[in-house]
Scaffold this active site. Structure first.
Site, PDB file in Angstrom:
ATOM      1  N   LYS A   1       0.595  -0.987   0.090  1.00  0.00           N
ATOM      2  CA  LYS A   1      -0.226  -0.082  -0.065  1.00  0.00           C
ATOM      3  C   LYS A   1       0.916   0.848  -0.322  1.00  0.00           C
ATOM      4  O   LYS A   1       2.087   1.333  -0.458  1.00  0.00           O
ATOM      5  CB  LYS A   1      -0.773   0.784   0.731  1.00  0.00           C
ATOM      6  CG  LYS A   1      -2.080  -1.463   1.389  1.00  0.00           C
ATOM      7  CD  LYS A   1      -2.348  -1.528   2.431  1.00  0.00           C
ATOM      8  CE  LYS A   1      -3.349  -3.007   2.370  1.00  0.00           C
ATOM      9  NZ  LYS A   1      -5.234  -3.020   2.689  1.00  0.00           N
TER      10      LYS A   1
ATOM     11  N   HIS B   1      -8.062  -3.031  -6.648  1.00  0.00           N
ATOM     12  CA  HIS B   1      -7.961  -3.709  -4.623  1.00  0.00           C
ATOM     13  C   HIS B   1      -9.233  -2.656  -4.216  1.00  0.00           C
ATOM     14  O   HIS B   1      -9.605  -1.776  -4.631  1.00  0.00           O
ATOM     15  CB  HIS B   1      -6.737  -3.620  -4.445  1.00  0.00           C
ATOM     16  CG  HIS B   1      -5.988  -3.124  -3.123  1.00  0.00           C
ATOM     17  ND1 HIS B   1      -6.967  -3.064  -1.699  1.00  0.00           N
ATOM     18  CD2 HIS B   1      -6.058  -4.009  -2.655  1.00  0.00           C
ATOM     19  CE1 HIS B   1      -6.460  -2.920  -0.994  1.00  0.00           C
ATOM     20  NE2 HIS B   1      -6.203  -4.107  -0.980  1.00  0.00           N
TER      21      HIS B   1
ATOM     22  N   GLU C   1      -9.240  -0.816  -2.017  1.00  0.00           N
ATOM     23  CA  GLU C   1      -9.442   0.754  -1.926  1.00  0.00           C
ATOM     24  C   GLU C   1      -9.616   1.690  -2.971  1.00  0.00           C
ATOM     25  O   GLU C   1      -9.655   2.592  -3.250  1.00  0.00           O
ATOM     26  CB  GLU C   1      -7.833   1.263  -1.224  1.00  0.00           C
ATOM     27  CG  GLU C   1      -7.932   0.008   0.211  1.00  0.00           C
ATOM     28  CD  GLU C   1      -6.478  -0.162   0.896  1.00  0.00           C
ATOM     29  OE1 GLU C   1      -5.525  -0.418   0.691  1.00  0.00           O
ATOM     30  OE2 GLU C   1      -6.978  -0.993   2.129  1.00  0.00           O
TER      31      GLU C   1
ATOM     32  N   GLU D   1     -10.873 -11.134  -1.116  1.00  0.00           N
ATOM     33  CA  GLU D   1     -10.354 -10.153  -0.577  1.00  0.00           C
ATOM     34  C   GLU D   1     -11.748  -9.658   0.106  1.00  0.00           C
ATOM     35  O   GLU D   1     -12.600  -8.925  -0.383  1.00  0.00           O
ATOM     36  CB  GLU D   1      -9.368  -8.759  -0.726  1.00  0.00           C
ATOM     37  CG  GLU D   1      -8.438  -9.573  -1.411  1.00  0.00           C
ATOM     38  CD  GLU D   1      -7.084  -8.291  -0.761  1.00  0.00           C
ATOM     39  OE1 GLU D   1      -6.011  -8.982  -0.036  1.00  0.00           O
ATOM     40  OE2 GLU D   1      -6.878  -7.025  -1.212  1.00  0.00           O
TER      41      GLU D   1
ATOM     42  N   GLY E   1      -7.463  -4.963   7.027  1.00  0.00           N
ATOM     43  CA  GLY E   1      -7.096  -4.109   7.343  1.00  0.00           C
ATOM     44  C   GLY E   1      -7.648  -4.327   9.528  1.00  0.00           C
ATOM     45  O   GLY E   1      -7.227  -3.301   9.228  1.00  0.00           O
TER      46      GLY E   1
ATOM     47  N   SER F   1      -6.113  -9.247   6.563  1.00  0.00           N
ATOM     48  CA  SER F   1      -5.971 -10.462   7.394  1.00  0.00           C
ATOM     49  C   SER F   1      -4.970 -10.963   8.068  1.00  0.00           C
ATOM     50  O   SER F   1      -5.641 -11.540   9.198  1.00  0.00           O
ATOM     51  CB  SER F   1      -7.237  -9.507   8.803  1.00  0.00           C
ATOM     52  OG  SER F   1      -7.738  -8.662   8.937  1.00  0.00           O
TER      53      SER F   1
HETATM   54  P1  PGA Z   1      -4.630  -6.591   5.092  1.00  0.00           P
HETATM   55  O1  PGA Z   1      -4.410  -5.986   3.955  1.00  0.00           O
HETATM   56  O2  PGA Z   1      -3.972  -7.983   5.062  1.00  0.00           O
HETATM   57  O3  PGA Z   1      -4.112  -5.638   6.006  1.00  0.00           O
HETATM   58  O4  PGA Z   1      -5.875  -6.544   5.900  1.00  0.00           O
HETATM   59  C1  PGA Z   1      -5.075  -6.994   2.305  1.00  0.00           C
HETATM   60  C2  PGA Z   1      -4.477  -6.117   1.131  1.00  0.00           C
HETATM   61  O5  PGA Z   1      -5.304  -4.845   1.273  1.00  0.00           O
HETATM   62  O6  PGA Z   1      -4.068  -6.715   0.314  1.00  0.00           O
END
Ligand code: PGA
Length: 234
Positions: A9, A85, A87, A154, A160, A196
């Site tokens: 990220k 992704h 985000e 995901e 996160g 996570s």
């Molecule tokens: P995370 O993120 O492992 O911090 O939950 C995963 C991702 O966004 O690919």
């Protein structure tokens, strides 16, 4: 062999990447390790670690200030790029059709797209998880590809957040994705789980059928957290 992909990220530095590459050099594992880093870190020496970007422009070239094309990413020596992704879907409004365009440009330039799909908490609570996953795969994967793509499931609510779905929920999602890919003539496409993932749950998650590896955010930033994930499975 599993695929262990890190997603830094908007974190890290070129020095931090150099340190990570050195730390990973001595790790004994046959698993494929990929690090998806910010654009400014592409082109660094990466030893046995494959490098990827985290997003790509949906355009080939031209007047798109601030954007980076698939051709430019490939020019750095990177081999992978994350598309879709959570985000990018949330903050940049990337839809399945934009994700598909990005994946097409990645493929046209010799990059393997890591195409992310997954449900939000609202979609989960509305009982739409399976429908969102299936349409995510059908609408985000370019037509006429061979298997040179990777899918990442995901669950967006779990990223996160320190939360993970149950093993049964992960199994159900991955079984659906494998079936959908097979219907599309893409049987054998690797499917990663992300959200996570950490050293303490990686082995269990990767023992679930149809889970071919993991996409790791927070726990990929430090080698003390990332290496146990890489070595948790053969
Ligand atoms: P995370 O993120 O492992 O911090 O939950 C995963 C991702 O966004 O690919």
């Amino acid at each position: 062999m599993k695929i262990i992909a890190g997603n830094w990220k908007m974190n890290g530095s070129r020095d931090a990447l150099e340190t990570m590459v050195q730390d990973l050099a001595s790790v004994k594992s046959d698993n494929k390790v990929i690090l998806c880093v910010p654009f400014t870190m592409l082109g660094a020496k990466s030893g046995r670690v494959a490098i990827g970007a985290q997003d790509v422009s949906a355009h080939t070239h031209g007047a798109y200030t601030g954007e980076v094309s698939a051709k430019m990413i490939a020019d750095t020596g990177a081999k992978y790029v994350i598309v879709g992704h959570s985000e990018c879907r949330q903050y940049h409004g990337d839809t399945n059709s934009v994700v598909r365009q990005k994946a097409e440009l990645a493929l046209a330039n010799g990059l393997t797209p890591i195409i992310c799909v997954g449900e939000t908490m609202d979609e989960k609570q509305a009982g739409k998880t399976m429908a969102v996953i299936e349409s995510g795969v059908r609408e985000s994967v370019p037509a006429d590809v061979n298997t040179d793509i990777i899918i990442a499931y995901e669950p967006r609510w779990a990223i996160g957040a320190g939360l993970t779905p149950t093993s049964a929920e992960i199994a159900e999602a991955h079984t659906l994705i494998a079936k959908t890919l097979s219907d599309m003539g893409l049987a054998g496409t690797p499917v990663l789980y992300g959200a996570s993932v950490k050293g303490s749950n990686a082995a269990e998650i990767m023992s679930i059928s149809n889970v071919d590896g993991v996409l790791v955010g927070g726990a990929s930033l430090k080698s003390d957290d990332f290496i146990p994930i890489i070595t948790s499975v053969k």
